[in-house]
Motif scaffolding. Structure first.
Motif, short mmCIF file in Angstrom:
data_model
loop_
_atom_site.label_atom_id
_atom_site.label_comp_id
_atom_site.label_asym_id
_atom_site.label_seq_id
_atom_site.Cartn_x
_atom_site.Cartn_y
_atom_site.Cartn_z
N UNK A 64 0.73 -1.18 -0.29
CA UNK A 64 -0.24 -0.17 0.15
C UNK A 64 1.08 0.84 0.39
N UNK A 65 1.00 2.32 -1.45
CA UNK A 65 1.86 3.39 -1.37
C UNK A 65 3.63 2.76 -1.00
N UNK A 66 3.31 1.62 -1.16
CA UNK A 66 4.69 1.32 -1.72
C UNK A 66 4.97 0.43 -0.31
N UNK A 67 4.39 0.76 0.86
CA UNK A 67 4.53 0.06 2.04
C UNK A 67 4.13 -1.10 2.26
N UNK A 68 4.67 -2.44 3.05
CA UNK A 68 4.24 -3.34 3.04
C UNK A 68 2.53 -3.00 4.60
N UNK A 69 1.97 -3.88 3.59
CA UNK A 69 1.21 -4.41 4.80
C UNK A 69 0.35 -4.95 5.28
N UNK A 70 -0.62 -5.44 6.34
CA UNK A 70 -0.54 -6.92 6.96
C UNK A 70 -2.37 -6.11 7.16
N UNK A 71 -3.16 -7.40 6.45
CA UNK A 71 -4.43 -7.36 7.13
C UNK A 71 -4.94 -8.21 7.42
N UNK A 72 -5.79 -8.44 8.30
CA UNK A 72 -6.18 -9.08 9.16
C UNK A 72 -7.63 -9.63 9.57
N UNK A 80 -5.68 -3.33 10.04
CA UNK A 80 -4.46 -3.25 8.87
C UNK A 80 -3.67 -2.36 9.52
N UNK A 81 -2.01 -2.87 9.30
CA UNK A 81 -1.18 -1.93 9.74
C UNK A 81 -0.08 -2.42 8.76
N UNK A 82 1.06 -1.47 9.60
CA UNK A 82 2.57 -1.87 8.82
C UNK A 82 2.78 -3.64 9.67
N UNK A 83 3.63 -4.48 7.69
CA UNK A 83 3.89 -5.76 8.66
C UNK A 83 4.59 -5.76 9.35
N UNK A 84 5.25 -5.06 9.94
CA UNK A 84 6.77 -5.15 10.48
C UNK A 84 6.70 -4.17 11.89
#
Length: 195
Positions: A64-72, A80-84
Protein backbone atom coordinates in the motif's frame (compact mmCIF):
# COMPACT_ATOMS: atom_id res chain seq x y z
CA UNK A 1 -10.73 42.34 16.63
CA UNK A 2 -13.89 41.50 14.71
CA UNK A 3 -11.76 40.73 11.61
CA UNK A 4 -9.71 38.23 13.63
CA UNK A 5 -12.87 36.47 14.86
CA UNK A 6 -14.31 36.29 11.32
CA UNK A 7 -11.01 34.98 9.94
CA UNK A 8 -10.83 32.34 12.70
CA UNK A 9 -14.40 31.21 12.01
CA UNK A 10 -13.64 31.01 8.28
CA UNK A 11 -10.56 28.88 8.97
CA UNK A 12 -12.57 26.59 11.31
CA UNK A 13 -15.35 26.12 8.76
CA UNK A 14 -12.86 25.32 5.98
CA UNK A 15 -11.09 22.85 8.26
CA UNK A 16 -14.36 21.09 9.16
CA UNK A 17 -15.41 20.89 5.51
CA UNK A 18 -12.06 19.34 4.56
CA UNK A 19 -12.43 16.72 7.32
CA UNK A 20 -15.97 15.93 6.17
CA UNK A 21 -14.74 15.47 2.59
CA UNK A 22 -11.78 13.33 3.70
CA UNK A 23 -13.87 11.04 5.96
CA UNK A 24 -16.99 10.93 3.79
CA UNK A 25 -18.09 8.04 1.58
CA UNK A 26 -15.86 7.19 -1.32
CA UNK A 27 -17.00 6.41 -4.87
CA UNK A 28 -14.60 3.68 -5.87
CA UNK A 29 -14.23 1.94 -9.21
CA UNK A 30 -14.11 -1.74 -8.22
CA UNK A 31 -11.93 -4.38 -9.88
CA UNK A 32 -11.20 -7.91 -8.77
CA UNK A 33 -7.72 -8.73 -7.51
CA UNK A 34 -5.82 -11.65 -6.08
CA UNK A 35 -4.93 -11.44 -2.41
CA UNK A 36 -1.23 -11.13 -3.25
CA UNK A 37 -1.36 -8.16 -5.60
CA UNK A 38 -2.91 -4.91 -4.49
CA UNK A 39 -4.20 -2.42 -7.04
CA UNK A 40 -4.43 1.34 -6.70
CA UNK A 41 -8.02 2.49 -7.00
CA UNK A 42 -9.81 5.83 -7.13
CA UNK A 43 -9.46 8.11 -4.10
CA UNK A 44 -6.06 6.59 -3.35
CA UNK A 45 -7.54 3.41 -1.85
CA UNK A 46 -5.68 0.18 -2.56
CA UNK A 47 -7.68 -2.92 -3.41
CA UNK A 48 -6.33 -5.76 -1.27
CA UNK A 49 -8.64 -8.56 -2.37
CA UNK A 50 -12.02 -10.18 -2.05
CA UNK A 51 -13.62 -10.05 1.39
CA UNK A 52 -14.44 -13.79 1.40
CA UNK A 53 -10.89 -14.77 0.42
CA UNK A 54 -9.37 -12.73 3.25
CA UNK A 55 -11.91 -14.09 5.73
CA UNK A 56 -10.82 -17.63 4.78
CA UNK A 57 -7.08 -16.93 5.01
CA UNK A 58 -7.48 -14.73 8.15
CA UNK A 59 -4.58 -12.51 6.95
CA UNK A 60 -2.94 -11.26 3.80
CA UNK A 61 0.07 -9.10 3.03
CA UNK A 62 0.01 -6.43 0.32
CA UNK A 63 1.80 -3.26 -0.78
CA UNK A 64 0.00 0.00 0.00
CA UNK A 65 1.71 3.18 -1.21
CA UNK A 66 4.96 1.24 -1.53
CA UNK A 67 4.97 -0.14 2.01
CA UNK A 68 4.09 -3.64 3.12
CA UNK A 69 0.86 -3.87 5.10
CA UNK A 70 -0.75 -6.90 6.70
CA UNK A 71 -4.55 -7.14 6.79
CA UNK A 72 -6.05 -9.35 9.50
CA UNK A 73 -9.57 -10.70 9.78
CA UNK A 74 -10.30 -11.50 13.41
CA UNK A 75 -13.62 -12.09 15.15
CA UNK A 76 -15.70 -10.40 12.46
CA UNK A 77 -13.49 -7.34 11.92
CA UNK A 78 -10.76 -6.32 9.49
CA UNK A 79 -7.58 -4.61 10.69
CA UNK A 80 -4.55 -3.34 8.78
CA UNK A 81 -1.12 -2.30 10.04
CA UNK A 82 2.48 -2.06 8.89
CA UNK A 83 3.69 -5.64 8.46
CA UNK A 84 6.97 -5.15 10.37
CA UNK A 85 7.03 -4.86 14.17
CA UNK A 86 8.06 -1.48 15.56
CA UNK A 87 10.61 -3.12 17.89
CA UNK A 88 13.04 -4.92 15.54
CA UNK A 89 11.11 -5.43 12.30
CA UNK A 90 9.70 -8.88 13.03
CA UNK A 91 7.16 -10.17 10.46
CA UNK A 92 3.78 -9.60 12.10
CA UNK A 93 2.05 -11.63 9.39
CA UNK A 94 3.55 -14.71 11.09
CA UNK A 95 2.43 -13.75 14.62
CA UNK A 96 -0.39 -15.20 16.68
CA UNK A 97 -3.40 -13.14 17.76
CA UNK A 98 -4.13 -13.10 21.51
CA UNK A 99 -6.82 -11.43 23.57
CA UNK A 100 -5.32 -9.18 26.23
CA UNK A 101 -7.76 -7.40 28.54
CA UNK A 102 -10.48 -7.58 25.88
CA UNK A 103 -8.22 -6.26 23.11
CA UNK A 104 -7.16 -8.33 20.11
CA UNK A 105 -3.36 -8.16 19.89
CA UNK A 106 -0.83 -9.49 17.40
CA UNK A 107 2.20 -11.06 19.08
CA UNK A 108 5.43 -10.52 17.18
CA UNK A 109 7.03 -13.91 16.47
CA UNK A 110 10.55 -12.61 17.11
CA UNK A 111 10.44 -11.05 20.58
CA UNK A 112 6.80 -11.53 21.67
CA UNK A 113 5.95 -7.82 21.61
CA UNK A 114 2.19 -7.35 21.85
CA UNK A 115 0.44 -4.79 19.64
CA UNK A 116 -3.28 -4.02 19.64
CA UNK A 117 -4.90 -4.55 16.25
CA UNK A 118 -7.35 -1.68 16.78
CA UNK A 119 -4.98 1.13 17.76
CA UNK A 120 -1.38 -0.05 17.25
CA UNK A 121 -0.54 0.42 20.92
CA UNK A 122 2.38 -1.54 22.32
CA UNK A 123 1.38 -3.37 25.53
CA UNK A 124 3.55 -4.61 28.34
CA UNK A 125 2.92 -6.22 31.70
CA UNK A 126 4.28 -4.18 34.58
CA UNK A 127 3.96 -3.71 38.31
CA UNK A 128 3.71 -0.72 40.59
CA UNK A 129 6.38 -1.31 43.26
CA UNK A 130 4.59 1.13 45.58
CA UNK A 131 1.61 -1.22 45.96
CA UNK A 132 1.66 -3.37 49.11
CA UNK A 133 1.52 -6.58 47.07
CA UNK A 134 2.33 -5.61 43.49
CA UNK A 135 0.57 -7.62 40.82
CA UNK A 136 1.41 -7.34 37.12
CA UNK A 137 -1.07 -5.34 35.03
CA UNK A 138 -1.18 -4.69 31.29
CA UNK A 139 -0.16 -1.16 30.41
CA UNK A 140 0.27 0.82 27.20
CA UNK A 141 3.55 2.08 25.77
CA UNK A 142 1.52 4.34 23.48
CA UNK A 143 0.82 3.93 19.78
CA UNK A 144 3.91 2.38 18.21
CA UNK A 145 2.60 0.61 15.10
CA UNK A 146 1.06 2.44 12.13
CA UNK A 147 -2.55 1.41 11.60
CA UNK A 148 -4.25 1.72 8.20
CA UNK A 149 -7.95 2.31 7.58
CA UNK A 150 -9.81 -0.66 6.05
CA UNK A 151 -12.88 -0.12 3.88
CA UNK A 152 -15.21 -2.88 2.69
CA UNK A 153 -17.17 -2.09 -0.46
CA UNK A 154 -19.13 -4.48 -2.64
CA UNK A 155 -17.32 -7.55 -1.31
CA UNK A 156 -13.86 -6.04 -1.79
CA UNK A 157 -11.36 -4.99 0.89
CA UNK A 158 -9.53 -1.68 0.44
CA UNK A 159 -6.83 -0.02 2.53
CA UNK A 160 -6.29 3.74 2.70
CA UNK A 161 -2.83 5.18 2.11
CA UNK A 162 -0.88 6.14 5.24
CA UNK A 163 -1.12 9.62 6.72
CA UNK A 164 2.50 10.71 7.05
CA UNK A 165 1.65 13.88 8.99
CA UNK A 166 2.16 11.73 12.10
CA UNK A 167 5.10 9.37 12.51
CA UNK A 168 5.21 6.04 14.35
CA UNK A 169 8.02 3.77 15.49
CA UNK A 170 7.05 1.17 12.86
CA UNK A 171 7.82 3.66 10.07
CA UNK A 172 11.54 2.92 10.40
CA UNK A 173 11.12 -0.79 9.62
CA UNK A 174 8.41 -0.17 7.01
CA UNK A 175 10.94 1.96 5.12
CA UNK A 176 13.80 -0.49 5.72
CA UNK A 177 11.83 -3.44 4.34
CA UNK A 178 10.16 -1.49 1.51
CA UNK A 179 12.17 -3.30 -1.16
CA UNK A 180 12.31 -6.65 0.65
CA UNK A 181 9.60 -7.89 2.95
CA UNK A 182 7.42 -10.97 2.84
CA UNK A 183 6.01 -10.23 -0.63
CA UNK A 184 9.46 -9.98 -2.17
CA UNK A 185 10.56 -13.18 -0.42
CA UNK A 186 7.45 -15.00 -1.65
CA UNK A 187 7.95 -13.78 -5.23
CA UNK A 188 11.64 -14.74 -5.11
CA UNK A 189 10.72 -18.23 -3.88
CA UNK A 190 8.16 -18.61 -6.67
CA UNK A 191 10.61 -17.51 -9.36
CA UNK A 192 13.30 -19.87 -8.05
CA UNK A 193 10.82 -22.75 -8.03
CA UNK A 194 9.93 -21.99 -11.66
CA UNK A 195 13.60 -22.31 -12.74
Amino acid sequence: MLDLIILSLHFLICFLISIAIWCGPKDVDLHSSSTETAELEAEGLTLIGKEDDIKKSQRVTAKVSGREVVVFYHEGKFYAMDSRCYHEGGPLCLGEIEDINGQACIVCPWHKYKITLETGEGLYEGINPLEPSPTPKWQSKGVKQRIHKVTIDNGNVFVSPPDFSVSFDSDYFAEKYKIGGELAIKKLSNSQAAE
